[in-house]
Write an enzyme that holds these catalytic residues in place. Structure first.
Site, PDB file in Angstrom:
ATOM      1  N   GLU A  53       2.623  -5.177  13.245  1.00 54.69           N
ATOM      2  CA  GLU A  53       1.356  -5.318  13.819  1.00 54.69           C
ATOM      3  C   GLU A  53       0.670  -6.618  14.398  1.00 54.69           C
ATOM      4  OE1 GLU A  53      -1.936  -3.012  13.560  1.00 54.69           O
ATOM      5  OE2 GLU A  53      -3.557  -3.139  15.074  1.00 54.69           O
ATOM      6  N   ARG A  62       0.986  -1.320  -0.556  1.00 53.92           N
ATOM      7  CA  ARG A  62       0.478  -0.469  -0.030  1.00 53.92           C
ATOM      8  C   ARG A  62       0.812   1.161   0.056  1.00 53.92           C
ATOM      9  NH1 ARG A  62      -4.145  -1.922   4.207  1.00 53.92           N
ATOM     10  NH2 ARG A  62      -1.885  -3.532   4.448  1.00 53.92           N
TER      11      ARG A  62
HETATM   12  P1  AMP Z   1       3.309  -1.152  11.690  1.00 54.88           P
HETATM   13  O1  AMP Z   1       4.884  -1.897  11.245  1.00 54.88           O
HETATM   14  O2  AMP Z   1       2.588  -1.672  12.716  1.00 54.88           O
HETATM   15  O3  AMP Z   1       3.421   0.527  11.732  1.00 54.88           O
HETATM   16  O4  AMP Z   1       2.307  -1.664  10.482  1.00 54.88           O
HETATM   17  C1  AMP Z   1       2.031  -0.997   8.839  1.00 54.88           C
HETATM   18  C2  AMP Z   1       1.742  -1.283   7.420  1.00 54.88           C
HETATM   19  O5  AMP Z   1       0.729  -2.492   8.122  1.00 54.88           O
HETATM   20  C3  AMP Z   1       1.003  -0.466   6.295  1.00 54.88           C
HETATM   21  O6  AMP Z   1       1.442  -0.850   6.121  1.00 54.88           O
HETATM   22  C4  AMP Z   1      -0.231  -1.168   6.899  1.00 54.88           C
HETATM   23  O7  AMP Z   1      -0.142  -1.042   6.219  1.00 54.88           O
HETATM   24  C5  AMP Z   1      -0.100  -2.060   7.752  1.00 54.88           C
HETATM   25  N1  AMP Z   1      -1.404  -2.200   8.950  1.00 54.88           N
HETATM   26  C6  AMP Z   1      -0.809  -2.674  10.040  1.00 54.88           C
HETATM   27  N2  AMP Z   1      -1.761  -2.758  11.257  1.00 54.88           N
HETATM   28  C7  AMP Z   1      -3.208  -2.431  10.108  1.00 54.88           C
HETATM   29  C8  AMP Z   1      -4.490  -2.070  10.133  1.00 54.88           C
HETATM   30  N3  AMP Z   1      -4.762  -1.730  11.493  1.00 54.88           N
HETATM   31  N4  AMP Z   1      -5.151  -1.359   9.203  1.00 54.88           N
HETATM   32  C9  AMP Z   1      -4.371  -1.877   7.793  1.00 54.88           C
HETATM   33  N5  AMP Z   1      -3.212  -1.895   7.686  1.00 54.88           N
HETATM   34  C10 AMP Z   1      -2.439  -1.866   8.659  1.00 54.88           C
END
Ligand code: AMP
Length: 172
Positions: free
Chosen positions: A96, A59
């Site tokens: 996450e 994305r």
């Molecule tokens: P992080 O590395 O934990 O900050 O996660 C960010 C990445 O994971 C982004 O590229 C988002 O597209 C995806 N992502 C993580 N959590 C979500 C969520 N709750 N909803 C949608 N996309 C998420």
């Protein structure tokens, strides 16, 4: 902002139990919503001489390309392992929902180039942290980080070396 919020759908328990997934596909399909989202992400960085935007698969590609065009900058893809054809630097990071690894071409950013990192969403900050490590490793000059959505409860901003570098169009 209200207009954007109606175009982002909460999907509970996707892709794992306990995760509320922010589905941006309705926003992508809506011409005014998409234009507004890209404007909000690009505007703070107009006139900041951004040379390249970095976006992580997948994305980060969507918004990264759009923001790069809005800023008349180039685009550099950060990809999942084994996708880039020439020598890469690899970075491990925590998501996450799991752990993963991302790669960037070793010559994707020239030393001193001004770099903006773009993603759709910051949760724990792991993905953006990996991208920041890449900018540092390649000798780029970080201008900032732009996301559409910041999930404030997860405090991913605090995981960045300078939380002030992050611009979020929507803080949810
Ligand atoms: P992080 O590395 O934990 O900050 O996660 C960010 C990445 O994971 C982004 O590229 C988002 O597209 C995806 N992502 C993580 N959590 C979500 C969520 N709750 N909803 C949608 N996309 C998420």
């Amino acid at each position: 902002m209200e207009q954007l919020l109606t175009l982002i759908r909460d999907v509970p328990n996707f892709p794992k139990p306990g995760i509320v997934f922010k589905d941006i596909t309705p926003l992508l399909a809506d011409p005014p919503g998409l234009a507004l989202a890209v404007e909000l992400m690009a505007n703070p960085f107009r006139g900041r001489k951004v040379d390249v935007v970095i976006g992580a698969e997948s994305r980060g590609f969507i918004f990264g390309i759009a923001v790069a065009q809005a800023l008349s900058a180039g685009f550099v893809p950060v990809r999942k392992p084994g996708k880039l054809p020439r020598p890469t630097h690899a970075f491990e990071y925590a998501l996450e929902y799991g752990t993963d690894r991302l790669e960037i071409h070793q010559d994707a950013v020239r030393p001193g180039q001004r770099v903006l990192i773009v993603d759709d969403l910051i949760a724990t900050g792991g993905t953006l942290g990996a991208c920041l490590g890449m900018v540092r490793r390649l000798g780029g000059e970080l201008v900032g980080v732009s996301v559409l959505i910041e999930l404030t409860a997860l405090n991913g901003r605090a995981a960045l070396p300078d939380p002030g570098l992050l611009h979020a169009a929507l803080r949810l």
